[in-house]
Design a protein around this motif. Structure first.
Motif, PDB file in Angstrom:
ATOM      1  N   VAL A  12       0.837  -1.188   0.000  1.00 41.74           N
ATOM      2  CA  VAL A  12       0.000   0.000   0.000  1.00 41.74           C
ATOM      3  C   VAL A  12       0.871   1.236   0.000  1.00 41.74           C
ATOM      4  CG1 VAL A  12      -1.684   1.289   1.298  1.00 41.74           C
ATOM      5  CG2 VAL A  12      -1.833  -1.198   1.126  1.00 41.74           C
ATOM      6  N   LEU A  13       1.938   1.171   0.779  1.00 41.68           N
ATOM      7  CA  LEU A  13       2.845   2.305   0.779  1.00 41.68           C
ATOM      8  C   LEU A  13       3.351   2.524  -0.644  1.00 41.68           C
ATOM      9  CD1 LEU A  13       4.424   4.455   2.206  1.00 41.68           C
ATOM     10  CD2 LEU A  13       6.192   2.762   2.672  1.00 41.68           C
ATOM     11  N   GLY A  14       3.637   1.413  -1.308  1.00 44.09           N
ATOM     12  CA  GLY A  14       4.095   1.513  -2.691  1.00 44.09           C
ATOM     13  C   GLY A  14       3.105   2.287  -3.543  1.00 44.09           C
ATOM     14  N   LEU A  15       1.842   1.963  -3.370  1.00 36.83           N
ATOM     15  CA  LEU A  15       0.805   2.669  -4.124  1.00 36.83           C
ATOM     16  C   LEU A  15       0.784   4.137  -3.770  1.00 36.83           C
ATOM     17  CD1 LEU A  15      -2.148   0.134  -3.962  1.00 36.83           C
ATOM     18  CD2 LEU A  15      -1.178   1.113  -6.034  1.00 36.83           C
ATOM     19  N   ALA A  16       0.842   4.388  -2.449  1.00 33.64           N
ATOM     20  CA  ALA A  16       0.799   5.776  -1.991  1.00 33.64           C
ATOM     21  C   ALA A  16       1.964   6.548  -2.581  1.00 33.64           C
ATOM     22  CB  ALA A  16       0.841   5.830  -0.472  1.00 33.64           C
ATOM     23  N   GLY A 222      -2.412   8.901  -1.839  1.00 33.57           N
ATOM     24  CA  GLY A 222      -3.407   7.832  -1.841  1.00 33.57           C
ATOM     25  C   GLY A 222      -3.853   7.490  -0.432  1.00 33.57           C
ATOM     26  N   VAL A 223      -5.139   7.217  -0.251  1.00 31.99           N
ATOM     27  CA  VAL A 223      -5.657   6.756   1.037  1.00 31.99           C
ATOM     28  C   VAL A 223      -6.069   5.301   0.869  1.00 31.99           C
ATOM     29  CG1 VAL A 223      -7.452   7.043   2.796  1.00 31.99           C
ATOM     30  CG2 VAL A 223      -6.525   9.053   1.617  1.00 31.99           C
ATOM     31  N   ARG A 224      -5.551   4.454   1.705  1.00 32.53           N
ATOM     32  CA  ARG A 224      -5.767   3.019   1.571  1.00 32.53           C
ATOM     33  C   ARG A 224      -7.226   2.624   1.775  1.00 32.53           C
ATOM     34  NH1 ARG A 224      -3.136  -2.253   4.512  1.00 32.53           N
ATOM     35  NH2 ARG A 224      -5.009  -3.449   4.185  1.00 32.53           N
ATOM     36  N   ASP A 225      -7.649   1.632   0.998  1.00 36.17           N
ATOM     37  CA  ASP A 225      -8.960   1.022   1.205  1.00 36.17           C
ATOM     38  C   ASP A 225      -8.861   0.127   2.441  1.00 36.17           C
ATOM     39  OD1 ASP A 225     -11.228  -0.469   1.188  1.00 36.17           O
ATOM     40  OD2 ASP A 225     -11.107  -1.060  -0.916  1.00 36.17           O
ATOM     41  N   PRO A 226      -9.654   0.418   3.512  1.00 37.94           N
ATOM     42  CA  PRO A 226      -9.485  -0.358   4.743  1.00 37.94           C
ATOM     43  C   PRO A 226      -9.842  -1.838   4.592  1.00 37.94           C
ATOM     44  CG  PRO A 226     -11.353   1.173   4.953  1.00 37.94           C
ATOM     45  CD  PRO A 226     -10.647   1.501   3.675  1.00 37.94           C
ATOM     46  N   ARG A 227     -10.605  -2.189   3.562  1.00 39.89           N
ATOM     47  CA  ARG A 227     -10.976  -3.594   3.388  1.00 39.89           C
ATOM     48  C   ARG A 227     -10.524  -4.178   2.058  1.00 39.89           C
ATOM     49  NH1 ARG A 227     -10.921  -3.540   7.825  1.00 39.89           N
ATOM     50  NH2 ARG A 227     -12.491  -4.015   9.391  1.00 39.89           N
ATOM     51  N   GLY A 228      -9.548  -3.559   1.458  1.00 40.43           N
ATOM     52  CA  GLY A 228      -9.057  -4.088   0.186  1.00 40.43           C
ATOM     53  C   GLY A 228      -7.570  -3.852   0.067  1.00 40.43           C
ATOM     54  N   PRO A 229      -6.977  -4.375  -0.986  1.00 35.27           N
ATOM     55  CA  PRO A 229      -5.530  -4.249  -1.124  1.00 35.27           C
ATOM     56  C   PRO A 229      -5.097  -2.901  -1.716  1.00 35.27           C
ATOM     57  CG  PRO A 229      -6.426  -5.563  -2.906  1.00 35.27           C
ATOM     58  CD  PRO A 229      -7.602  -5.170  -2.039  1.00 35.27           C
ATOM     59  N   GLY A 230      -6.005  -2.158  -2.282  1.00 32.83           N
ATOM     60  CA  GLY A 230      -5.599  -0.966  -3.039  1.00 32.83           C
ATOM     61  C   GLY A 230      -5.941   0.336  -2.356  1.00 32.83           C
ATOM     62  N   ILE A 231      -6.193   1.316  -3.196  1.00 33.74           N
ATOM     63  CA  ILE A 231      -6.445   2.663  -2.706  1.00 33.74           C
ATOM     64  C   ILE A 231      -7.926   2.987  -2.805  1.00 33.74           C
ATOM     65  CG2 ILE A 231      -6.157   5.049  -3.532  1.00 33.74           C
ATOM     66  CD1 ILE A 231      -3.222   4.559  -3.583  1.00 33.74           C
ATOM     67  N   LEU A 232      -8.458   3.556  -1.736  1.00 34.77           N
ATOM     68  CA  LEU A 232      -9.871   3.938  -1.707  1.00 34.77           C
ATOM     69  C   LEU A 232     -10.058   5.271  -2.427  1.00 34.77           C
ATOM     70  CD1 LEU A 232     -12.779   3.582  -0.478  1.00 34.77           C
ATOM     71  CD2 LEU A 232     -11.948   4.911   1.471  1.00 34.77           C
ATOM     72  N   ALA A 233      -9.143   6.186  -2.131  1.00 33.74           N
ATOM     73  CA  ALA A 233      -9.328   7.548  -2.640  1.00 33.74           C
ATOM     74  C   ALA A 233      -7.981   8.224  -2.779  1.00 33.74           C
ATOM     75  CB  ALA A 233     -10.204   8.333  -1.668  1.00 33.74           C
ATOM     76  N   SER A 234      -7.989   9.337  -3.478  1.00 37.85           N
ATOM     77  CA  SER A 234      -6.770  10.138  -3.540  1.00 37.85           C
ATOM     78  C   SER A 234      -7.124  11.586  -3.238  1.00 37.85           C
ATOM     79  CB  SER A 234      -6.105  10.024  -4.910  1.00 37.85           C
ATOM     80  OG  SER A 234      -6.904  10.642  -5.881  1.00 37.85           O
ATOM     81  N   MET A 330     -13.771  18.231   3.277  1.00 36.55           N
ATOM     82  CA  MET A 330     -13.035  17.027   2.880  1.00 36.55           C
ATOM     83  C   MET A 330     -13.609  16.473   1.579  1.00 36.55           C
ATOM     84  SD  MET A 330     -10.507  15.101   3.593  1.00 36.55           S
ATOM     85  CE  MET A 330      -9.802  13.727   4.502  1.00 36.55           C
ATOM     86  N   ALA A 331     -14.929  16.449   1.477  1.00 41.39           N
ATOM     87  CA  ALA A 331     -15.569  15.905   0.273  1.00 41.39           C
ATOM     88  C   ALA A 331     -15.082  16.642  -0.976  1.00 41.39           C
ATOM     89  CB  ALA A 331     -17.090  16.007   0.396  1.00 41.39           C
ATOM     90  N   GLY A 332     -14.788  17.934  -0.823  1.00 41.26           N
ATOM     91  CA  GLY A 332     -14.302  18.727  -1.945  1.00 41.26           C
ATOM     92  C   GLY A 332     -12.902  18.333  -2.391  1.00 41.26           C
ATOM     93  N   ARG A 333     -12.201  17.558  -1.571  1.00 43.35           N
ATOM     94  CA  ARG A 333     -10.814  17.228  -1.914  1.00 43.35           C
ATOM     95  C   ARG A 333     -10.601  15.757  -2.262  1.00 43.35           C
ATOM     96  NH1 ARG A 333      -6.763  20.117   2.222  1.00 43.35           N
ATOM     97  NH2 ARG A 333      -5.355  19.144   0.728  1.00 43.35           N
ATOM     98  N   ILE A 334     -11.593  14.929  -1.924  1.00 41.48           N
ATOM     99  CA  ILE A 334     -11.436  13.475  -2.085  1.00 41.48           C
ATOM    100  C   ILE A 334     -11.893  13.031  -3.471  1.00 41.48           C
ATOM    101  CG2 ILE A 334     -12.551  11.309  -1.387  1.00 41.48           C
ATOM    102  CD1 ILE A 334     -10.364  11.922   0.512  1.00 41.48           C
ATOM    103  N   ARG A 335     -11.075  12.198  -4.098  1.00 42.88           N
ATOM    104  CA  ARG A 335     -11.488  11.582  -5.362  1.00 42.88           C
ATOM    105  C   ARG A 335     -11.427  10.073  -5.184  1.00 42.88           C
ATOM    106  NH1 ARG A 335      -8.094  13.554 -10.201  1.00 42.88           N
ATOM    107  NH2 ARG A 335      -7.262  11.461 -10.239  1.00 42.88           N
ATOM    108  N   PHE A 336     -12.569   9.397  -5.395  1.00 41.53           N
ATOM    109  CA  PHE A 336     -12.564   7.949  -5.204  1.00 41.53           C
ATOM    110  C   PHE A 336     -11.926   7.279  -6.399  1.00 41.53           C
ATOM    111  CE2 PHE A 336     -15.767   9.346  -2.211  1.00 41.53           C
ATOM    112  CZ  PHE A 336     -15.261   8.738  -1.067  1.00 41.53           C
ATOM    113  N   GLU A 337     -11.126   6.253  -6.103  1.00 39.11           N
ATOM    114  CA  GLU A 337     -10.288   5.655  -7.143  1.00 39.11           C
ATOM    115  C   GLU A 337     -10.875   4.379  -7.727  1.00 39.11           C
ATOM    116  OE1 GLU A 337      -7.460   6.821  -8.573  1.00 39.11           O
ATOM    117  OE2 GLU A 337      -7.704   8.685  -7.463  1.00 39.11           O
ATOM    118  N   GLY A 338     -11.747   3.686  -6.966  1.00 38.58           N
ATOM    119  CA  GLY A 338     -12.268   2.406  -7.446  1.00 38.58           C
ATOM    120  C   GLY A 338     -13.254   2.609  -8.584  1.00 38.58           C
TER     121      GLY A 338
END
Ligand code: AMP
Ligand code: MG
Length: 350
Positions: A12-16, A222-234, A330-338
């Motif tokens: 995940v750090l790698g992704l971030a 990147g913000v990690r998906d708490p229940r998945g291997p990837g990124i939830l949002a950026s 916060m909503a104005g800054r978050i972009r969901f990646e999935g």
């Protein structure tokens, strides 16, 4: 790997980092990785002269290793000595390397209504999180938890008089795992600034502080998906901002089909329930780190009250069902990646 606080898996750090470093179109980017605080730390400096950047990164790395040893919650070191002496309830001279953490942690703990409570080291130990390995369980004896709750250790039990310190409560043991990474990142960003470095990012397992810009564009995180291997949002950071996430996936064990994780509710002595991750953006890393932990404990019902009390302006919380809550800023800054964005509730402004 040794730990002081939580850690994110390397992948995940790698992704971030991939997001943070971006497509390296504009050289030069000076960067190095090393282990500290039980996690992979990456220092990236954008622009400037090679040798100066290398020397600055050397200084940051040394400082991290020093802080790791000094503030370790269960290995012998300056904090270990402080903890042993706190148990006596007598006055003693506190190490200068520990004193400022006590001062800042006390302020943040008070602001959080005690939900961020670094005086609960004995509780963390009881749950088995004062070791490098994942605890096997079972959960601790409820009587031992009840006994500790009865003693109610808190930062308010500490008395500081210059360099003298004592605890009025023999149950106080300091564990800075919830904010030392933030505090340490603040300190090392300061170190870079003193060396005239203006564009940099220090990323410790996905928790980070950035200053300046990445060339023509802001830093992307990147913000990690708490229940998945990837990124939830950026999200993008620019100027001087810290992004910290507390998650139930960082350190936990499963016993009898139940997940017991490392973020404890000081009121119940149990892992805080109902939340899987909290991400906070704030200027100061120490406050962002402490707040992510405190808001995790506060839960879906109360995170906004605690965020206000702590002066936090950007929060994203993911509950146990995957529902995302954010304040409008916060909503104005978050972009969901999935491919499919999660269900989102944008709350009233903080
Ligand atoms: P974080 O990953 O920043 O949320 O920090 C979690 C770590 O902080 C745990 O591994 C414990 O060492 C410690 N901790 C757990 N619960 C709390 C709490 N309520 N307040 C302060 N520190 C805590
Ligand atoms: Mg924290």
């Amino acid at each position: 790997m040794t730990r002081l606080g939580g850690a994110l898996p390397m992948a995940v750090l790698g992704l971030a980092m991939a997001l943070a470093a971006g497509c390296a179109r504009e050289p030069p980017v000076h960067s190095r990785q090393f282990l500290a605080f039980g996690t992979l730390v990456e220092v990236t400096i954008y622009g400037g002269e090679e040798q100066r950047a290398r020397q600055a990164i050397d200084a940051v790395e040394q400082e991290f290793h020093y802080m790791h040893r000094t503030w370790h919650a269960w290995r012998p070191g300056a904090l270990g000595r402080v903890n042993a002496l706190l148990a006596t309830t007598e006055w003693f001279s506190v190490a200068p390397s520990v004193r400022p953490l006590i001062v800042r942690a006390s302020e943040l703990s008070a602001a959080s209504g005690g939900l961020f409570n670094p005086a609960i080291g004995r509780l963390v130990e009881l749950w088995g999180f004062h070791q490098d390995e994942r605890p096997a369980g079972p959960p601790p004896d409820p009587r031992q938890i009840a006994e500790l709750l009865e003693q109610a250790p808190g930062m308010g039990d500490l008395e500081l008089d210059g360099i003298r310190l004592r605890s009025r409560n023999p149950a106080v043991r300091l564990d800075f795992g919830a904010f030392a990474k933030g505090y340490g990142i603040d300190r090392t960003i300061e170190l870079l600034r003193q060396r005239g470095i203006e564009n940099a990012i220090i990323n410790a397992g996905g928790d980070l502080r950035a200053i300046g810009r990445h060339g023509e564009r802001p830093w992307r995180i990147g913000v990690r998906d708490p229940r998945g291997p990837g990124i939830l949002a950026s999200l993008e950071v620019e100027g001087d901002e810290s992004v910290f996430t507390s998650g139930d996936y960082e350190r936990y064990f499963e016993y009898g089909g139940v997940r017991y994780h490392h973020i404890l509710d000081p009121r119940t002595g149990q892992p805080a329930r109902g939340v899987t991750s909290v991400t906070v953006i704030h200027d100061e890393g120490a406050a962002a780190d402490a707040a992510a932990t405190a808001l995790f404990v506060a839960g879906v019902e109360h995170w906004r009250d605690i965020a206000r009390a702590m002066g936090i302006k950007f929060v994203m919380l993911v509950d146990a069902s995957g529902q995302v809550y954010m304040n409008p800023a916060m909503a104005g800054r978050i972009r969901f990646e999935g491919e499919e964005p999660p269900p989102v509730t944008v709350t009233e402004a903080l």
